[in-house]
Design a protein around this motif. Sequence first.
Motif, PDB file in Angstrom:
ATOM      1  N   THR A   1      -2.177  12.310  33.188  1.00 41.95           N
ATOM      2  CA  THR A   1      -2.200  10.920  33.609  1.00 41.95           C
ATOM      3  C   THR A   1      -2.000  10.039  32.385  1.00 41.95           C
ATOM      4  OG1 THR A   1      -3.327   9.370  35.084  1.00 41.95           O
ATOM      5  CG2 THR A   1      -4.699  10.507  33.436  1.00 41.95           C
ATOM      6  N   ALA A   2      -1.973   8.750  32.619  1.00 41.37           N
ATOM      7  CA  ALA A   2      -1.823   7.786  31.525  1.00 41.37           C
ATOM      8  C   ALA A   2      -3.160   7.116  31.243  1.00 41.37           C
ATOM      9  CB  ALA A   2      -0.777   6.733  31.901  1.00 41.37           C
ATOM     10  N   GLU A   3      -3.212   6.400  30.135  1.00 46.32           N
ATOM     11  CA  GLU A   3      -4.403   5.615  29.801  1.00 46.32           C
ATOM     12  C   GLU A   3      -4.626   4.572  30.901  1.00 46.32           C
ATOM     13  OE1 GLU A   3      -6.080   6.068  26.602  1.00 46.32           O
ATOM     14  OE2 GLU A   3      -4.790   7.828  26.558  1.00 46.32           O
ATOM     15  N   ARG A   4      -5.867   4.259  31.153  1.00 43.70           N
ATOM     16  CA  ARG A   4      -6.228   3.181  32.073  1.00 43.70           C
ATOM     17  C   ARG A   4      -7.001   2.131  31.281  1.00 43.70           C
ATOM     18  NH1 ARG A   4      -2.449   4.999  35.129  1.00 43.70           N
ATOM     19  NH2 ARG A   4      -2.942   6.843  36.354  1.00 43.70           N
ATOM     20  N   PRO A   5      -7.116   0.917  31.782  1.00 44.20           N
ATOM     21  CA  PRO A   5      -7.798  -0.128  31.015  1.00 44.20           C
ATOM     22  C   PRO A   5      -9.236   0.224  30.624  1.00 44.20           C
ATOM     23  CG  PRO A   5      -6.643  -1.092  32.877  1.00 44.20           C
ATOM     24  CD  PRO A   5      -6.549   0.403  33.027  1.00 44.20           C
ATOM     25  N   HIS A   6      -9.897   1.054  31.404  1.00 47.63           N
ATOM     26  CA  HIS A   6     -11.308   1.358  31.177  1.00 47.63           C
ATOM     27  C   HIS A   6     -11.585   2.767  30.660  1.00 47.63           C
ATOM     28  CE1 HIS A   6     -10.247   2.739  35.125  1.00 47.63           C
ATOM     29  NE2 HIS A   6     -11.328   3.490  35.153  1.00 47.63           N
ATOM     30  N   LEU A   7     -10.586   3.658  30.685  1.00 46.91           N
ATOM     31  CA  LEU A   7     -10.776   5.040  30.234  1.00 46.91           C
ATOM     32  C   LEU A   7      -9.491   5.574  29.609  1.00 46.91           C
ATOM     33  CD1 LEU A   7     -12.623   6.747  33.251  1.00 46.91           C
ATOM     34  CD2 LEU A   7     -13.605   6.223  31.022  1.00 46.91           C
ATOM     35  N   SER A   8      -9.654   6.457  28.625  1.00 46.85           N
ATOM     36  CA  SER A   8      -8.491   7.146  28.070  1.00 46.85           C
ATOM     37  C   SER A   8      -8.040   8.225  29.048  1.00 46.85           C
ATOM     38  CB  SER A   8      -8.844   7.779  26.729  1.00 46.85           C
ATOM     39  OG  SER A   8      -9.709   8.891  26.926  1.00 46.85           O
TER      40      SER A   8
END
Length: 184
Positions: A136-143
Amino acid sequence: MDVLLIIDVQQGVMKATHYQQTQVLANINRAAAHVRQQQGRVIYIQHDDQLGEELEPGSSGWQLHSVLQPAKGDSRVRKTACDSFLDTELAFLLAEQPVDRLILCGSNTDFCVDTTLRSATAHGFEVLLLSDGHTTAERPHLSAAQIIEHHHWMWRHLSLPEGRSVTLLTTDELLAVTPDLQPC
């Protein structure tokens, strides 16, 4: 028979920002070759977006990732939701032969891989998840690494009815065992 589901590994989904993308793609190809060699089945799941969006059917973003190595006998299933079973022909394709294990890999861990894994257990399948075959890709709240670690923990601790299970294993572990998970 083993069936490998390769979920949403499409040009418009798998971006350079996806965690360990090169290794994940290599592992997916290795797993697909192994399943075919064991007389199993490989099914590519492709997400369809609306007209004008990145995964519009037939667009360059909708195509399978260029690194994948589909074979002539592989199947494809198109979907419009995170669940690869919802309003698709997947359950019908799986009913065509006895499925011993459903092996999952693909993108995105936190959306379509997770939803399909949970749906597969609800459909009564023994599920194997390639722990090094999804991303998956990075999300605003989690790597991305944290998302993957979190989902691995959740999948290991799912509360499932008797006889249903989720097993996480690496691609190397899949290649080193026979279909009944006994060492070669």
